[in-house]
Design a protein around this motif. Structure first.
Motif, PDB file in Angstrom:
ATOM      1  N   UNK A 296       0.818  -1.197   0.000  1.00  0.00           N
ATOM      2  CA  UNK A 296       0.000   0.000   0.000  1.00  0.00           C
ATOM      3  C   UNK A 296       0.859   1.258   0.000  1.00  0.00           C
ATOM      4  N   UNK A 297       1.937   1.228   0.773  1.00  0.00           N
ATOM      5  CA  UNK A 297       2.842   2.383   0.809  1.00  0.00           C
ATOM      6  C   UNK A 297       3.434   2.648  -0.567  1.00  0.00           C
ATOM      7  N   UNK A 298       3.737   1.584  -1.308  1.00  0.00           N
ATOM      8  CA  UNK A 298       4.293   1.753  -2.645  1.00  0.00           C
ATOM      9  C   UNK A 298       3.280   2.428  -3.569  1.00  0.00           C
ATOM     10  N   UNK A 299       2.019   2.018  -3.482  1.00  0.00           N
ATOM     11  CA  UNK A 299       0.990   2.621  -4.337  1.00  0.00           C
ATOM     12  C   UNK A 299       0.740   4.078  -3.958  1.00  0.00           C
ATOM     13  N   UNK A 300       0.757   4.374  -2.678  1.00  0.00           N
ATOM     14  CA  UNK A 300       0.581   5.766  -2.243  1.00  0.00           C
ATOM     15  C   UNK A 300       1.772   6.611  -2.687  1.00  0.00           C
ATOM     16  N   UNK A 301       2.962   6.037  -2.626  1.00  0.00           N
ATOM     17  CA  UNK A 301       4.158   6.739  -3.092  1.00  0.00           C
ATOM     18  C   UNK A 301       4.052   7.039  -4.587  1.00  0.00           C
ATOM     19  N   UNK A 302       3.488   6.100  -5.334  1.00  0.00           N
ATOM     20  CA  UNK A 302       3.352   6.282  -6.784  1.00  0.00           C
ATOM     21  C   UNK A 302       2.339   7.363  -7.134  1.00  0.00           C
ATOM     22  N   UNK A 303       1.252   7.444  -6.383  1.00  0.00           N
ATOM     23  CA  UNK A 303       0.109   8.276  -6.768  1.00  0.00           C
ATOM     24  C   UNK A 303      -0.084   9.515  -5.912  1.00  0.00           C
ATOM     25  N   UNK A 304       0.506   9.506  -4.709  1.00  0.00           N
ATOM     26  CA  UNK A 304       0.264  10.562  -3.721  1.00  0.00           C
ATOM     27  C   UNK A 304      -1.216  10.627  -3.336  1.00  0.00           C
ATOM     28  N   UNK A 305      -1.879   9.454  -3.341  1.00  0.00           N
ATOM     29  CA  UNK A 305      -3.281   9.411  -2.920  1.00  0.00           C
ATOM     30  C   UNK A 305      -3.403   9.802  -1.441  1.00  0.00           C
TER      31      UNK A 305
END
Length: 653
Positions: free
Chosen positions: A409-418
């Motif tokens: 999840x941290x990786x996806x948030x890092x990618x998108x800044x969600x």
């Protein structure tokens, strides 16, 4: 004395099997899921159900890994638990094992409300393998038991709607790329555990959503729900409407009455309150109810046949009593997925607690009696009000962190800044598995491996595939790109990527294995066998030691290679693969079964039969699998011995 609701840490010691290492080979073959139906049945379904049955069914396990490294040798093991408690209830939650509620104990009556498994024994029921029975589990992702069944979730303290303490669980579900949370709290003096659930879709497109809360209860119960019809699904893969409570002269609401394992998805009228209860003969039991969004209710039974009874023993300890499951989900059946619109969410509230009502008598009278009793102890309006009170707290930032899940999840948030209020996926949770992908995101290329080892996990979502396509075309990048292309259904491009990588790759076996799967799926079984042979030779040359990762890779590739070689009757080459497996691998039950098949293919029937006579246990036997019975039928004329009988459907005559 007033006991304020608390959350505390506790250690539960159980006889437990070790989970072992995950399978390092990417799951490229079509999903082996038993919960699917024939096209002829779909044409006869209500229009909305047929649409949801056909909406984006899962075709692949990627990016998840198969978890098949567990065995059946159990030893005392300490398992971390988080305990919620007020003066009426005590709930034990296992954050490291899918956030399951292992126990729900009602203190005034001294009764355990759930089926509490006395052991931890993984079995092959989750979409990706390892799963265990008992308690209340949270199933998200796609039809079947979640890939998070035995995975750690994030957990933290949060302020509850009544000002007390609430336990929040959250994670990133990788099959559909959806973050979710489960909030649990016990209002003061309450006999009911409240559970608020939220699933978010942060993407700019609709996605399929799936949720079922599965509640294990002792099977010496009558299961009651406000329905006169149900959709019956058995392991014959037929979905049909049946009357409730009885059909074919059998009252199916008593789990032990059914001859075979089956699902009963109750057809609840739109206007009726959503609930399901399991009551013992003395009238005591458990009820689950919810706000109306959680539409479906289901009963799963193992049945009274030899296969169902064997599974019950397999999942727990003989003599400890069996269980059934009562369940609640977003759709009417588990074969459906619902649409979750772009940048939206779905949420609801569930309540679990004790209920006393008569389970015996005419169906309508029993249903009315349970419904009236539920209305008296927990009015429908109170559940709706609790949901409305919880909604503003769903975004509350967690306080003390009690457990840590994965870094995906941290990786996806890092990618998108969600921005995902209430469910932080902090960069500090990134680990070794995420590091290559973090570097791809930051630097535009995957790092070269520091040492020779099996390749790591592949991310297959379209945005990661796009990054792989623009990254420098190293052998490792081409390998991962091919896996992502394969997941997208672009088999020809995947094969080209893997073939390009072969020219310069220092490690050939991962690529050859992928190409072997591609040949197998294309029907070119001879070439698949050639490539499997070459892949296994290269692995045996490359493996450095007998560590967990190399042993797991050798076992996984060896198993596939032997099966491919036997399919084209190359028994001598299959024997060569067998002999190069690690000795401990050859002693595992799965490989004892493979050995019996190899011996039979070599014409050594008596030796193959001797493998059965000596006894073995296939720890990762798949739900609904009949491989043991089929091989036995080729070896012997007598009936399949009971300890090998895991059949979950009537046998054809």
């Amino acid at each position: 004395m007033v006991i304020v609701t608390t959350i505390r840490r506790e250690v539960i010691t159980l006889p437990a099997a070790d989970l072992g290492p995950d399978n390092p080979l990417p799951p490229l073959r079509p999903l082996d899921e038993v919960h699917r139906i024939e096209e002829r049945d779909r044409d006869e379904l209500p229009r909305d159900m047929a649409r949801q049955v056909g909406f984006a069914p899962l075709r692949s396990l990627l990016p998840a890994r198969v978890r098949d490294g567990y065995g059946r040798e159990r030893a005392p093991r300490e398992i971390d638990a988080l305990v919620l408690e007020n003066d009426r209830l005590r709930a034990a939650v296992l954050p490291g094992l899918g956030g399951r509620i292992a126990s729900l104990f009602h203190k005034p009556t001294g009764r355990e409300l759930l089926y509490r498994n006395p052991v931890f024994q993984p079995a092959n029921f989750a979409l990706n393998g390892a799963w265990y029975s008992g308690g209340i589990e949270w199933n998200i992702g796609a039809t079947g038991h979640t890939t998070l069944s035995v995975a750690p979730l994030h957990a933290a303290r949060v302020t509850a709607p009544d000002g007390g303490e609430m336990l929040r669980l959250w994670e990133w579900e990788r099959l559909r790329d959806l973050p979710f949370q489960v909030d649990l709290w016990l209002p003061e003096h309450s006999d009911f555990l409240y559970v608020g659930v939220r699933v978010r879709n942060p993407h700019e497109k609709p996605v399929p959503a799936y949720w079922w809360s599965n509640i294990a209860v002792p099977e010496e119960r009558r299961v009651i729900a406000p329905a006169d019809e149900a959709w019956h699904f058995g392991y014959e893969r037929r979905l049909r409407r049946v009357p409730v409570p009885s059909y074919d002269g059998i009252d199916r609401t008593y789990p032990l009455n059914s001859p075979y394992a089956a699902d009963y998805f109750y057809e609840l009228p739109e206007e009726r309150r959503r609930w399901i209860a399991a009551l013992a003969a003395d009238g005591h039991g458990l009820v689950q109810t919810s706000t109306d969004v959680l539409r479906g209710r289901k009963l799963f039974v193992w049945g009274n046949g030899s296969g169902g009874r064997r599974w019950q023993e397999w999942l727990t300890e003989p003599g400890t009593g069996g269980y059934c499951e009562i369940q609640a989900g977003l759709a009417r059946t588990q074969l459906e997925h619902v649409r979750l619109d772009a940048e939206s969410e779905v949420s609801w509230l569930e309540a679990y607690g004790p209920l006393d009502a008569s389970p015996d008598g005419e169906w309508e009278t029993v249903v009315s009696g349970v419904e009236e009793r539920l209305a008296a102890v927990l009015p429908r309006a109170d559940v709706d009000a609790a949901y409305e009170a919880w909604k503003p707290h769903a975004d509350a930032e967690p306080g003390e962190i009690l457990a840590v899940g994965s870094g995906w999840g941290a990786l996806e948030v890092l990618r998108t800044d969600w921005k995902l209020p209430g469910t932080p996926f902090d960069e500090s949770t990134l680990g070794e598995d995420q590091e290559p992908w973090r570097q791809l995101l930051r630097a535009g290329s995957l790092p070269d491996p520091r040492r020779v080892r099996p390749p790591g996990e592949t991310l297959v979502a379209r945005h990661w595939r796009d990054m792989l396509e623009t990254a420098p075309a190293t052998p490792l990048t081409e390998y991962h790109l091919g896996v992502a292309q394969w997941h997208d259904g672009d088999q020809a491009q995947a094969v080209r990527s893997w073939e390009r990588a072969l020219e310069l790759a220092p490690s050939l076996w991962p690529l050859l294995r992928c190409l072997a799967v591609a040949d197998h799926e294309a029907g070119n079984h001879e070439r698949a066998a050639d490539r499997y042979t070459e892949a296994f030779d290269d692995l045996c040359h490359e493996r450095r030691d007998t560590g967990a990762s190399w042993t797991a890779a050798t076992a996984a590739l060896g198993r596939e290679a032997i099966e491919a070689l036997l399919a084209v009757r190359r028994t001598e080459q299959a024997r060569s693969v067998w002999e190069r497996l690690h000795p401990a691998t050859r002693e595992r039950g799965r490989f004892r079964l493979i050995e019996a098949g190899l011996l039979l293919a070599e014409g050594r029937r008596e030796e193959a039969r001797a493998v059965f006579d000596a006894g073995f246990e296939v720890a990762d036997l798949r739900e609904g699998a009949e491989a043991i019975g089929r091989l036995w039928a080729r070896l012997a004329e007598e009936p399949l011995p009971e300890h090998y009988d895991f059949r979950m459907r009537p046998q054809e005559t």
